[in-house]
Design an enzyme around this catalytic site. Structure first.
Site, PDB file in Angstrom:
ATOM      1  N   SER A  16       0.852  -1.181   0.000  1.00  0.00           N
ATOM      2  CA  SER A  16       0.000   0.000   0.000  1.00  0.00           C
ATOM      3  C   SER A  16       0.890   1.233   0.000  1.00  0.00           C
ATOM      4  CB  SER A  16      -0.893   0.007   1.246  1.00  0.00           C
ATOM      5  OG  SER A  16      -1.538   1.256   1.408  1.00  0.00           O
ATOM      6  N   TYR A  47      -1.865  -0.475  10.724  1.00  0.00           N
ATOM      7  CA  TYR A  47      -1.824  -0.789   9.294  1.00  0.00           C
ATOM      8  C   TYR A  47      -0.525  -0.286   8.664  1.00  0.00           C
ATOM      9  CZ  TYR A  47      -3.415  -1.132   4.437  1.00  0.00           C
ATOM     10  OH  TYR A  47      -3.527  -1.449   3.104  1.00  0.00           O
TER      11      TYR A  47
END
Length: 264
Positions: A132, A145
């Site tokens: 990501s 995250y």
């Protein structure tokens, strides 16, 4: 690596961009091994693509080892599975933290560790990790995250150097805000004002390019996000001040967090 005719292990086929990845890999003639945590969600994909299916919970170390055993002959790994893991760290229980770290970071690392020896012996193979843009710069409500995605980036790029001399490629594909799939589609949240989204198709194209051209890192994001994350990675204090002033980003993150909290 040529995808056509290769045996590809794809994780996370039942969520996010996994379905789009499975469709493209099958269309390119890959021999698919698909894995997911729930049999009822996995079975339709297995039937549709005449694939091998392995039900496995990537948070369980024993399941990860069993998955590798049942996926013998894998030539290409596409490690796509991940948990969103957004929200304030204080809202997470220790078990939830462990699960996020296991699925997002430990499982990809262990899959690589267990699959790579056969690839090294064969002198060919590829390990592709779907990360990501959150692995390049920090954002609010994303400590857990971001930690997994920063870690995945470092792991992949370092492992690439280790395996280069053995003929095994390693790639990292990092999407920005993805529309029509993943957490934005699931929550109905919109990307912050001024930031465009990318399609699942673009992410899939990035994965294919990474594998077939042995690219180290592909960032699937509009140019403005690439610039912002590059600046944020180099100047985190400045990035933090900018984000504090971006009320649109704040509302987006809060909406995602609230949706995830309701599903936990």
């Amino acid at each position: 690596m040529r995808i056509t005719g290769s045996t590809v292990l794809l994780t996370g086929v039942t969520g996010g961009i996994g379905a789009a990845l499975a469709a493209e890999l099958a269309a390119r003639g890959a021999k698919l091994i698909l894995t997911g945590r729930r049999a009822e969600a996995l079975e339709p994909f297995v039937a549709r693509y005449d694939a091998r299916g392995v039900v496995a919970d990537l948070a369980d170390p024993d399941d990860v080892e069993r998955l590798v055993h049942e996926a013998a002959g894998t030539e290409i790994l596409v490690a796509n599975a991940a948990l969103p893991s957004s929200g304030e760290l204080l809202d997470y229980t220790p078990d939830q933290i462990d699960r996020a770290l296991a699925v997002n970071l430990r499982a990809p690392a262990m899959l690589a560790r267990l699959l790579a020896p056969a690839m090294v012996e064969a002198g060919r193979g590829h390990l592709a990790f779907v990360g990501s843009m959150s692995g390049k710069t920090a954002t609010k409500y994303s400590a857990l995250y971001d930690a997994t995605k920063f870690g995945l980036r470092g792991f992949a790029l370092s492992l690439r150097q280790d395996l280069h001399e053995h003929g095994v490629g390693v790639s990292l594909v990092q999407p920005g805000f993805v529309r029509d799939a993943g957490m934005f589609a699931a929550t109905g949240a919109e990307a912050p004002a001024g930031l465009r989204t990318v399609s699942p198709r673009q992410v899939v194209a990035g994965v294919v390019r990474a594998v077939e051209r042995d690219r180290a890192e592909i960032n699937v994001a509009p140019v403005e996000m690439k610039v912002l994350t590059a600046i944020g990675g180099q100047f985190p204090g400045f990035s933090e001040r900018v984000q504090r002033r971006a009320s649109g980003a704040e509302r987006t993150l809060r909406r995602i967090v609230e949706a995830q909290r309701g599903s936990r």
